[in-house]
Design a protein around this motif. Structure first.
Motif, PDB file in Angstrom:
ATOM      1  N   GLU A 105      55.807 118.649 -72.981  1.00 12.99           N
ATOM      2  CA  GLU A 105      55.345 120.016 -72.747  1.00 12.99           C
ATOM      3  C   GLU A 105      55.911 120.631 -71.470  1.00 12.99           C
ATOM      4  N   THR A 106      56.802 119.914 -70.764  1.00 18.04           N
ATOM      5  CA  THR A 106      57.390 120.454 -69.537  1.00 18.04           C
ATOM      6  C   THR A 106      58.150 121.736 -69.835  1.00 18.04           C
ATOM      7  N   ARG A 107      57.901 122.758 -69.030  1.00 19.52           N
ATOM      8  CA  ARG A 107      58.476 124.075 -69.254  1.00 19.52           C
ATOM      9  C   ARG A 107      59.529 124.390 -68.192  1.00 19.52           C
ATOM     10  N   PRO A 108      60.544 125.187 -68.555  1.00 23.80           N
ATOM     11  CA  PRO A 108      61.563 125.570 -67.568  1.00 23.80           C
ATOM     12  C   PRO A 108      60.959 126.289 -66.363  1.00 23.80           C
ATOM     13  N   GLU A 109      59.963 127.148 -66.619  1.00 20.07           N
ATOM     14  CA  GLU A 109      59.269 127.861 -65.557  1.00 20.07           C
ATOM     15  C   GLU A 109      57.785 127.497 -65.616  1.00 20.07           C
ATOM     16  N   PRO A 110      57.260 126.843 -64.573  1.00 27.57           N
ATOM     17  CA  PRO A 110      55.845 126.445 -64.592  1.00 27.57           C
ATOM     18  C   PRO A 110      54.913 127.642 -64.757  1.00 27.57           C
ATOM     19  N   VAL A 111      53.800 127.403 -65.439  1.00 25.93           N
ATOM     20  CA  VAL A 111      52.796 128.435 -65.641  1.00 25.93           C
ATOM     21  C   VAL A 111      51.820 128.411 -64.471  1.00 25.93           C
ATOM     22  N   ALA A 112      51.513 129.571 -63.916  1.00 20.15           N
ATOM     23  CA  ALA A 112      50.591 129.641 -62.796  1.00 20.15           C
ATOM     24  C   ALA A 112      49.150 129.456 -63.265  1.00 20.15           C
TER      25      ALA A 112
ATOM     26  N   GLY B  72      60.183 104.917 -65.324  1.00 17.24           N
ATOM     27  CA  GLY B  72      59.881 106.340 -65.477  1.00 17.24           C
ATOM     28  C   GLY B  72      59.148 106.690 -66.744  1.00 17.24           C
ATOM     29  N   ASP B  73      58.415 105.728 -67.320  1.00 17.96           N
ATOM     30  CA  ASP B  73      57.836 105.912 -68.657  1.00 17.96           C
ATOM     31  C   ASP B  73      56.429 106.485 -68.658  1.00 17.96           C
ATOM     32  N   GLY B  74      55.897 106.831 -67.486  1.00 17.55           N
ATOM     33  CA  GLY B  74      54.577 107.432 -67.430  1.00 17.55           C
ATOM     34  C   GLY B  74      53.449 106.471 -67.160  1.00 17.55           C
ATOM     35  N   SER B  75      53.712 105.187 -67.184  1.00 14.72           N
ATOM     36  CA  SER B  75      52.687 104.200 -66.842  1.00 14.72           C
ATOM     37  C   SER B  75      52.877 103.803 -65.381  1.00 14.72           C
ATOM     38  N   GLY B  76      52.475 104.708 -64.514  1.00  9.07           N
ATOM     39  CA  GLY B  76      52.652 104.540 -63.084  1.00  9.07           C
ATOM     40  C   GLY B  76      53.564 105.584 -62.473  1.00  9.07           C
ATOM     41  N   TYR B  77      54.561 106.014 -63.228  1.00 13.94           N
ATOM     42  CA  TYR B  77      55.490 107.027 -62.728  1.00 13.94           C
ATOM     43  C   TYR B  77      56.167 107.688 -63.925  1.00 13.94           C
ATOM     44  N   PHE B  78      56.280 109.026 -63.863  1.00 13.26           N
ATOM     45  CA  PHE B  78      56.908 109.760 -64.953  1.00 13.26           C
ATOM     46  C   PHE B  78      58.201 110.382 -64.459  1.00 13.26           C
ATOM     47  N   ALA B  79      59.330 109.881 -64.954  1.00 15.35           N
ATOM     48  CA  ALA B  79      60.642 110.407 -64.593  1.00 15.35           C
ATOM     49  C   ALA B  79      61.648 109.945 -65.638  1.00 15.35           C
TER      50      ALA B  79
ATOM     51  N   PRO C  12      66.023 117.259 -68.500  1.00 14.36           N
ATOM     52  CA  PRO C  12      66.627 118.431 -67.850  1.00 14.36           C
ATOM     53  C   PRO C  12      65.784 119.018 -66.725  1.00 14.36           C
ATOM     54  N   ALA C  13      64.460 118.880 -66.785  1.00 15.81           N
ATOM     55  CA  ALA C  13      63.594 119.411 -65.731  1.00 15.81           C
ATOM     56  C   ALA C  13      63.440 118.446 -64.560  1.00 15.81           C
ATOM     57  N   GLN C  14      63.926 117.222 -64.723  1.00 20.17           N
ATOM     58  CA  GLN C  14      63.856 116.187 -63.691  1.00 20.17           C
ATOM     59  C   GLN C  14      62.447 115.978 -63.129  1.00 20.17           C
ATOM     60  N   PRO C  15      61.443 115.817 -63.979  1.00 20.13           N
ATOM     61  CA  PRO C  15      60.096 115.530 -63.457  1.00 20.13           C
ATOM     62  C   PRO C  15      60.091 114.171 -62.766  1.00 20.13           C
ATOM     63  N   ALA C  16      59.273 114.064 -61.733  1.00 19.65           N
ATOM     64  CA  ALA C  16      59.165 112.803 -60.998  1.00 19.65           C
ATOM     65  C   ALA C  16      57.846 112.805 -60.236  1.00 19.65           C
ATOM     66  N   PHE C  17      56.848 112.087 -60.759  1.00 23.55           N
ATOM     67  CA  PHE C  17      55.564 112.048 -60.075  1.00 23.55           C
ATOM     68  C   PHE C  17      54.762 110.822 -60.500  1.00 23.55           C
ATOM     69  N   GLU C  18      53.820 110.446 -59.623  1.00 26.11           N
ATOM     70  CA  GLU C  18      52.940 109.303 -59.870  1.00 26.11           C
ATOM     71  C   GLU C  18      52.000 109.616 -61.034  1.00 26.11           C
ATOM     72  N   THR C  19      51.732 108.611 -61.856  1.00 26.01           N
ATOM     73  CA  THR C  19      50.856 108.803 -63.010  1.00 26.01           C
ATOM     74  C   THR C  19      49.987 107.583 -63.269  1.00 26.01           C
ATOM     75  N   VAL C  20      49.034 107.770 -64.137  1.00 25.61           N
ATOM     76  CA  VAL C  20      48.302 106.676 -64.753  1.00 25.61           C
ATOM     77  C   VAL C  20      48.326 106.927 -66.253  1.00 25.61           C
ATOM     78  N   SER C  21      48.542 105.873 -67.033  1.00 26.17           N
ATOM     79  CA  SER C  21      48.444 106.003 -68.490  1.00 26.17           C
ATOM     80  C   SER C  21      47.142 105.380 -68.953  1.00 26.17           C
ATOM     81  N   LEU C  22      46.573 105.970 -70.023  1.00 26.47           N
ATOM     82  CA  LEU C  22      45.294 105.528 -70.578  1.00 26.47           C
ATOM     83  C   LEU C  22      45.548 104.891 -71.937  1.00 26.47           C
ATOM     84  N   HIS C  23      44.951 103.715 -72.149  1.00 26.65           N
ATOM     85  CA  HIS C  23      45.168 102.945 -73.372  1.00 26.65           C
ATOM     86  C   HIS C  23      43.833 102.575 -73.990  1.00 26.65           C
ATOM     87  N   TYR C  24      43.834 102.481 -75.330  1.00 30.72           N
ATOM     88  CA  TYR C  24      42.611 102.167 -76.067  1.00 30.72           C
ATOM     89  C   TYR C  24      42.975 101.215 -77.195  1.00 30.72           C
TER      90      TYR C  24
END
Length: 286
Positions: free
Chosen positions: A70-77, A174-181, A186-198
């Motif tokens: 869902e990453t967008r070229p221009e972030p929504v405020a 960079g798979d989203g289980s601790g870090y998403f990158a 193309p948007a080069q996201p890079a941030f700390e994360t937690v993944s939830l599992h069931y």
């Protein structure tokens, strides 16, 4: 080509996300349509604004030209919510793997400037447990040492179990289980994360070695350091079809989702005059 909320929810009702009722489905079991509506109604009521999803054809070479997330070229405020159809080329050979679909749906939230760090995580976790009735004792959280303060703050986290990954390992993946990158995004996201599992329905897996076996990864949420004064954006969400499965709803059908994905790509290409992306061919051959 954007899709309106009414059209998107109609798509889930008619099976565009690859869900099909079976003779053995419980009448009260959630469906993609009812769960998407519950998500948009709940978070809309607490201030998250509906934002039309992006088209499946991204126009980028990354991910075979298909919408990755869902990453967008221009972030929504402000506070926004998304119900975004997506596909990932690595899933083209995923038929038969529980929870893996050709076409899937991300129910996402984004806050450009949270009132306090970690607010989005708390809202989403509370909704999953209190509104969707997930058992907090069966939740598994996968992250790095950065998640420790969240465990200390949230009783619902302490009720579940935590798998801690090495931060360098999580960043490299960079798979989203601790870090998403995701490499090449193309948007080069890079941030700390937690993944939830069931746990998969009907199972009680004990092994918590990552990658987890016998679990559905149902969601990922960014984690802001809780001692930070200036809070940047926070983002998170869950896989619609996987949450349906976790709640005991009808299991998704990979082949139906593959056909739905091809139809969606072809419809967009015809309407926009764009050529079929590489990803169309990859899923055509799967």
């Amino acid at each position: 080509m954007a899709v309106s909320r009414r059209t998107l929810l109609s798509m889930t009702m008619t099976g565009a996300a690859g869900l099909a009722l079976t003779r053995h489905a419980r009448a009260a079991a959630p469906t993609a349509a009812t769960l998407a509506a519950a998500f948009t109604d709940h978070f809309g009521a607490i201030g998250y604004a509906w934002t039309d999803p992006l088209g499946m054809i991204s126009g980028q070479s990354f991910n075979g030209g298909l919408r990755y997330d869902e990453t967008r070229p221009e972030p929504v405020a402000g506070k926004s919510l998304f119900v975004q159809p997506a596909a990932r080329v690595e899933d083209a050979e995923g038929a038969g793997t529980p929870g893996v679909l050709a076409l899937f749906t991300i129910c996402g939230l984004r806050v450009s400037e949270p009132a306090e760090p970690g607010a989005l995580f708390g809202q989403l976790l509370t909704w999953l447990v209190e509104q969707r009735n997930l058992d907090p004792a069966r939740l598994v959280f996968v992250s790095t040492e950065a998640f420790g303060p969240y465990r200390d703050r949230h009783e619902l986290v302490r009720a579940g179990r935590i798998v801690q990954r090495d931060r360098k390992e999580a960043m490299a993946a960079g798979d989203g289980s601790g870090y998403f990158a995701p490499p090449g995004h193309p948007a080069q996201p890079a941030f700390e994360t937690v993944s939830l599992h069931y746990p998969l329905p009907g199972t009680e897996p004990d092994d918590l070695a990552y990658p987890l076996q016998g679990y559905l990864e149902i969601g990922e949420v960014s984690i802001t350091p809780l001692d930070r004064r200036a809070v940047g954006f926070e983002v998170g969400g869950f896989g619609l079809e996987r949450l349906v499965m976790a709640e005991g709803g009808v299991a998704a059908d990979f082949e139906a989702s593959r056909r739905a994905l091809l139809r969606l790509i072809e419809s967009e290409a015809t309407a926009s005059g764009q050529p079929l992306p590489e990803g169309h061919g990859l899923f055509s051959r799967s």
